[in-house]
Each structure stands twice: as structure tokens, then as C-alpha cells.
Design a protein around this motif. Structure first.
Motif, PDB file in Angstrom:
ATOM      1  N   GLY A  85     -10.029 -56.673 -33.004  1.00 30.08           N
ATOM      2  CA  GLY A  85      -8.860 -57.325 -32.398  1.00 30.08           C
ATOM      3  C   GLY A  85      -7.629 -56.437 -32.447  1.00 30.08           C
ATOM      4  O   GLY A  85      -6.492 -56.923 -32.487  1.00 30.08           O
ATOM      5  N   ALA A  86      -7.864 -55.145 -32.454  1.00 26.70           N
ATOM      6  CA  ALA A  86      -6.784 -54.148 -32.469  1.00 26.70           C
ATOM      7  C   ALA A  86      -7.274 -52.987 -31.614  1.00 26.70           C
ATOM      8  O   ALA A  86      -8.474 -52.851 -31.404  1.00 26.70           O
ATOM      9  CB  ALA A  86      -6.517 -53.694 -33.903  1.00 26.70           C
ATOM     10  N   LEU A 110      -9.731 -53.877 -19.650  1.00 28.17           N
ATOM     11  CA  LEU A 110     -11.101 -54.266 -19.999  1.00 28.17           C
ATOM     12  C   LEU A 110     -11.170 -55.741 -20.377  1.00 28.17           C
ATOM     13  O   LEU A 110     -10.289 -56.237 -21.095  1.00 28.17           O
ATOM     14  CB  LEU A 110     -11.610 -53.419 -21.170  1.00 28.17           C
ATOM     15  CG  LEU A 110     -11.663 -51.908 -20.954  1.00 28.17           C
ATOM     16  CD1 LEU A 110     -12.109 -51.196 -22.234  1.00 28.17           C
ATOM     17  CD2 LEU A 110     -12.590 -51.550 -19.793  1.00 28.17           C
ATOM     18  N   VAL A 111     -12.197 -56.408 -19.907  1.00 25.66           N
ATOM     19  CA  VAL A 111     -12.461 -57.806 -20.243  1.00 25.66           C
ATOM     20  C   VAL A 111     -13.949 -57.931 -20.580  1.00 25.66           C
ATOM     21  O   VAL A 111     -14.632 -56.912 -20.722  1.00 25.66           O
ATOM     22  CB  VAL A 111     -12.057 -58.751 -19.086  1.00 25.66           C
ATOM     23  CG1 VAL A 111     -10.553 -58.697 -18.828  1.00 25.66           C
ATOM     24  CG2 VAL A 111     -12.822 -58.416 -17.798  1.00 25.66           C
ATOM     25  N   LEU A 290       0.941 -56.706 -15.541  1.00 24.16           N
ATOM     26  CA  LEU A 290       0.204 -57.507 -16.527  1.00 24.16           C
ATOM     27  C   LEU A 290       0.949 -57.574 -17.859  1.00 24.16           C
ATOM     28  O   LEU A 290       1.620 -56.610 -18.260  1.00 24.16           O
ATOM     29  CB  LEU A 290      -1.167 -56.877 -16.792  1.00 24.16           C
ATOM     30  CG  LEU A 290      -2.229 -57.016 -15.699  1.00 24.16           C
ATOM     31  CD1 LEU A 290      -3.444 -56.172 -16.071  1.00 24.16           C
ATOM     32  CD2 LEU A 290      -2.642 -58.472 -15.494  1.00 24.16           C
ATOM     33  N   ALA A 291       0.782 -58.693 -18.577  1.00 21.45           N
ATOM     34  CA  ALA A 291       1.268 -58.790 -19.954  1.00 21.45           C
ATOM     35  C   ALA A 291       0.627 -57.669 -20.782  1.00 21.45           C
ATOM     36  O   ALA A 291      -0.536 -57.359 -20.557  1.00 21.45           O
ATOM     37  CB  ALA A 291       0.907 -60.149 -20.532  1.00 21.45           C
ATOM     38  N   GLY A 300      -7.690 -61.456 -24.132  1.00 23.58           N
ATOM     39  CA  GLY A 300      -9.083 -61.707 -24.551  1.00 23.58           C
ATOM     40  C   GLY A 300      -9.351 -61.259 -25.969  1.00 23.58           C
ATOM     41  O   GLY A 300      -9.141 -60.082 -26.286  1.00 23.58           O
ATOM     42  N   THR A 301      -9.850 -62.179 -26.813  1.00 28.75           N
ATOM     43  CA  THR A 301     -10.146 -61.869 -28.221  1.00 28.75           C
ATOM     44  C   THR A 301     -11.111 -60.696 -28.343  1.00 28.75           C
ATOM     45  O   THR A 301     -10.928 -59.806 -29.165  1.00 28.75           O
ATOM     46  CB  THR A 301     -10.772 -63.107 -28.910  1.00 28.75           C
ATOM     47  OG1 THR A 301      -9.837 -64.169 -28.836  1.00 28.75           O
ATOM     48  CG2 THR A 301     -11.124 -62.820 -30.365  1.00 28.75           C
ATOM     49  N   LEU A 302     -12.156 -60.698 -27.518  1.00 32.21           N
ATOM     50  CA  LEU A 302     -13.202 -59.673 -27.651  1.00 32.21           C
ATOM     51  C   LEU A 302     -13.083 -58.577 -26.592  1.00 32.21           C
ATOM     52  O   LEU A 302     -13.966 -57.720 -26.467  1.00 32.21           O
ATOM     53  CB  LEU A 302     -14.584 -60.329 -27.590  1.00 32.21           C
ATOM     54  CG  LEU A 302     -14.885 -61.301 -28.745  1.00 32.21           C
ATOM     55  CD1 LEU A 302     -16.219 -61.996 -28.535  1.00 32.21           C
ATOM     56  CD2 LEU A 302     -14.882 -60.591 -30.098  1.00 32.21           C
TER      57      LEU A 302
END
Ligand code: PMP
Length: 428
Positions: A85-86, A110-111, A290-291, A300-302
Motif C-alpha cells: 500500500g505504498a 495501474l489498477v 487524476l487525483a 485502489g488498495t491493491l
């Protein structure tokens, strides 16, 4: 346990026994095979039967299963931990590897799935243009975001209707659904709604209605109309990206239409090499909306997961080797030509097409140009052929509206065995 027993057990606790509908074999009937292992071009089911795999996890497995370089990269990544998550360096490396082959993009986010990538690209297009209307094409699939689950209305350029329960009419009231390869429908849609259109999203080679190429005049006019009306052209290359050519279908478009480039591109499947990974990208000015930099939210967490990036990077490294795509394309062409010849010898009419490692075939006299054409091909014969091939150890997509995939692990003797099975299946 047998496939039947596994399916019965799965159906008790998983809707339809599957976690994605097409796996359930509803279109062709019968019991889906429960896979225990893949190796190179093969899958092995719970009953120990071997299949030559032409689905390749619906596209990602371009190197075949258990490619040693990919497994080594994934094993090494796993030893360092599964998710942080970093930011990690590998995210940058993967994006750089993607950008190297796709000159229309300067930045990529990336998603984790194609659905997420297409949905996010759509939001970005709407945010960037301040417009609501989106154009999509019948038979193209862009994942299951609400606004994209739409079927055509009755007229040429009318707003569509939801294809799924649970999608409010109000959510799809901005989605125009046009016929693929129909230039007149494009002209009419832009003439009527041009000032409200945020973007047109298209599969440049449609792989969700088997295999249908966008014609050069259609693509050229689509590009012109988007530019003239201030709308963005979004290429959904989830299937075609790094599959039909290293630079995706847009590289092929640029060969036929000088200066051609989409404004936004969506990728998935091959860039993750079999792990959950997808991406969308475009020019810097657009992507920086984009934010956290701009007003269009997306997260997205992952996203950019360290194992998935390792897998994607190792995969892209292999397919970027000189000659890789020429060899893959030649093998895929040999398969399609051989299928057509086997059909001919059995007195059956078949047509087919391929690009890179992606292919399609139809029981029809001419290659379909749109969804209606695909639906008019011989479905009963397709279903019989599917089962005859499955029985002979060849795993084709279990629905006539799906594309097929060849990997670089498929060898000449695998193609020969497939063609022998096809001849038997069609003669029977
Ligand atoms: N776009 C296209 C062109 C696809 O083929 C798919 C999936 N087959 C998607 C988007 C959605 O991707 P995912 O299943 O990873 O959400």
C-alpha cells in the motif's frame, strides 16, 4: 472428484458455480472443466485429462502456463512480501515498459482489472471534457461498469438500454450505442450529439464478439469525428494490447492511418501475465487531471501490487524479444488456415481471421463486420464443434462470441494435433 462433482459442490455456494459467467458453459451446455494445473500450452482438469488451451485465461497467458522466467520473478517478489500500500520501484518499471511500446501515452495509472481501467478512463474522459455522453459500439465489451452495460436502442443513433438488472436507466441515459463498422451511424451520432460527447470507447479489434476488425475507413472517420467535436477517442486494448502486436492494435492503426493515435488507452490481461493487473493512460496533461493532482478521483488498495507488477514485467520482457510476435503471428495464422482447410475437406464452410496471437473463426461464408453478423453465424454448429473438440482434448472458448488465443508455448505439433482433432470433429 470428477468435474461433475466439483461443479455440483461449487453451485451450492457460488452462484452458477463460477466467479465469472462465461466459465459456466451456459452458451454451449455441459459441465465446465475444473482445472488443477497448467503447463505450457496445456491445461489439466480434475479428472487428469489434458487439453490444448486456446483460452489462455482469456488472454493473459501469452507465454503459456508456468513460463520459467515469469515464475522465477513471481517467486522472488513473493519472498519480499505480498502488498505494501505504498509506492514501489517495480510500478515505475512496469509503466516504463508499457510506455516504451505505446507512444500515444506519456503517463499510466495501474489498477487491478480491465473493468476498473475502462471505468476510470471513462470518468477521466468525462472529467476532462466536462461532458456526459459516451459512445460505445454494439458487441464491444469494456467490463461491467454500469454506464457500459448498455445495448443498442431501436434507431441508428439513439441512447441505449441497460443489459443488466440493477443498472438504472438514468445511469445509461448518456450512453449512445452504435453499430460497429457503420460509418453512417457515426456521422449521425456526431451530427446530433457532437457537442455533448465526452468520448467514444472502442475495441479496435473486437474480441468480445469473437474476432471482428474495425475497418480502416471506420477507424479513420471515428478519429476525425472525435477530434472535430472535441471528444476523446478511448481505445480499449484490454484484449488486444501486447497481444496482437507489441504496441497493441493502435500500432496497427498507425500503420494504415498516418499519425493515428487514441487519446486514452486501456490495457489489462497480458500486462499482468496472469495476475490481477490493468492500466489506463494517455498524454500527461490528461492524466494529471487524476487525483492526487487533479479533480478526477480514482484509487485502489491493491493497485500496482508488487507480485502482479513482477509478473507483468517478466511477461513484457519475454514478448519484447526480437521476432517474438512474428513467430506467434505465424503460428496463429497456421492454426486458422488449418482450421479452414479442415472444414473445407469436411465440406463445411468456415471463415477465420487472426492478428498476432489472437484469432477467431466462424461457421459462415463471410467474415462478420458487426454484432448482428456474428449472431447470424451458425451457433448450433459452433456448439457441436466446441464439444467435439473438447472431447478430443482441445479447449476452445465455450461461446461463439469469444476470441481465441495462441501462446508462444504452442508448438507446431500442438497445432497439428488441433487440426487433426478439427478434421475428425467436422467430419463426424
Ligand atoms: N475490456 C475488454 C476489451 C475485455 O475483453 C475485458 C475482459 N474480457 C474487459 C474490458 C474487462 O476486463 P476484466 O475482466 O479484467 O474486468
Amino acid at each position: 472428484m470428477t468435474n461433475d462433482e466439483l461443479f455440483d459442490r461449487a453451485r451450492r455456494v457460488i452462484p452458477g458455480g463460477v466467479n465469472s459467467p462465461v466459465r459456466a458453459f451456459r452458451a454451449v451446455g455441459g459441465t465446465p472443466r475444473f482445472i488443477v494445473r497448467g503447463d505450457g500450452p496445456y491445461l489439466f482438469d480434475a479428472e487428469g485429462k489434458r487439453y490444448i488451451d486456446y483460452i489462455g485465461s482469456w488472454g493473459p497467458m501469452i507465454l503459456g502456463h508456468r513460463h520459467p522466467a515469469v515464475l522465477a520473478a513471481v517467486h522472488a517478489a513473493i519472498d519480499d512480501g505480498l502488498s505494501f500500500g505504498a509506492p514501489t520501484e517495480r510500478e515505475t518499471l512496469l509503466v516504463e515498459a508499457i510506455l516504451e511500446h505505446v507512444p500515444s501515452m506519456e503517463q499510466v495509472r495501474l489498477v487491478s482489472s480491465g473493468t476498473e481501467a475502462a471505468m476510470s478512463a471513462l470518468r477521466l474522459a468525462r472529467g476532462a471534457t466536462g461532458r456526459n455522453v459516451i459512445v460505445k459500439f454494439e458487441g464491444c465489451y469494456h467490463g461491467h461498469a454500469d454506464a457500459l452495460l448498455v445495448k443498442a436502442g431501436s434507431g441508428l443513433a439513439t441512447f441505449g438500454h441497460p443489459t443488466s438488472a440493477g443498472v438504472p436507466e438514468s445511469v445509461v441515459q448518456h450512453t449512445l450505442v452504435l453499430e460497429y463498422n457503420n460509418v453512417a451511424a457515426l456521422e449521425e451520432a456526431f451530427a446530433r450529439h457532437g457537442e455533448s460527447i465526452a468520448c467514444a470507447m472502442v475495441e479496435p479489434i473486437a474480441g468480445n464478439m469473437n474476432f471482428v476488425r474495425a475497418s480502416v475507413p471506420f477507424m479513420q472517420r471515428l478519429r476525425e469525428l472525435c477530434s472535430a467535436n472535441g471528444a476523446l477517442l478511448v481505445f480499449d486494448e484490454v484484449m488486444t494490447g501486447f497481444r496482437v502486436a507489441l504496441g497493441g492494435a493502435q500500432a496497427l492503426c498507425a500503420r494504415s492511418i498516418p499519425g493515428f493515435a487514441p487519446d486514452l488507452s486501456v490495457f489489462g490481461k497480458v500486462i499482468g501475465g496472469g495476475m490481477p493487473m490493468a492500466a489506463f493512460g494517455g498524454k500527461r496533461a490528461l492524466m494529471e487531471l487524476l487525483a492526487p493532482l487533479g479533480p478526477v478521483y480514482q484509487a485502489g488498495t491493491l493497485s500496482g501490487n508488487p507480485i502482479a507488477t513482477a509478473c507483468g514485467l517478466a511477461t513484457l520482457r519475454e514478448i519484447a524479444r526480437p521476432g517474438y510476435f512474428d513467430a506467434l503471428a505465424a503460428r496463429t495464422r497456421a492454426l486458422v488456415a488449418g482450421l479452414i482447410e479442415a472444414a473445407q475437406r469436411a465440406g463445411v464452410t468456415m471463415v477465420g481471421d487472426s492478428e498476432g496471437g489472437m484469432f477467431g473463426f466462424f461457421f459462415a461464408t463471410e467474415l462478420p463486420q458487426n454484432y448482428g453478423d456474428v449472431m447470424a453465424t451458425d451457433k448450433e454448429r459452433f456448439n457441436r464443434f466446441f464439444h467435439a473438440m473438447l472431447g478430443r482434448g482441445v479447449y476452445l472458448a465455450p461461446a461463439l462470441y469469444e476470441a481465441g488465443f495462441v501462446s508462444s508455448a504452442h508448438r507446431e505439433d500442438d497445432i497439428a494435433a488441433t487440426l487433426a482433432a478439427a478434421h475428425e470433429s467436422l467430419s463426424g
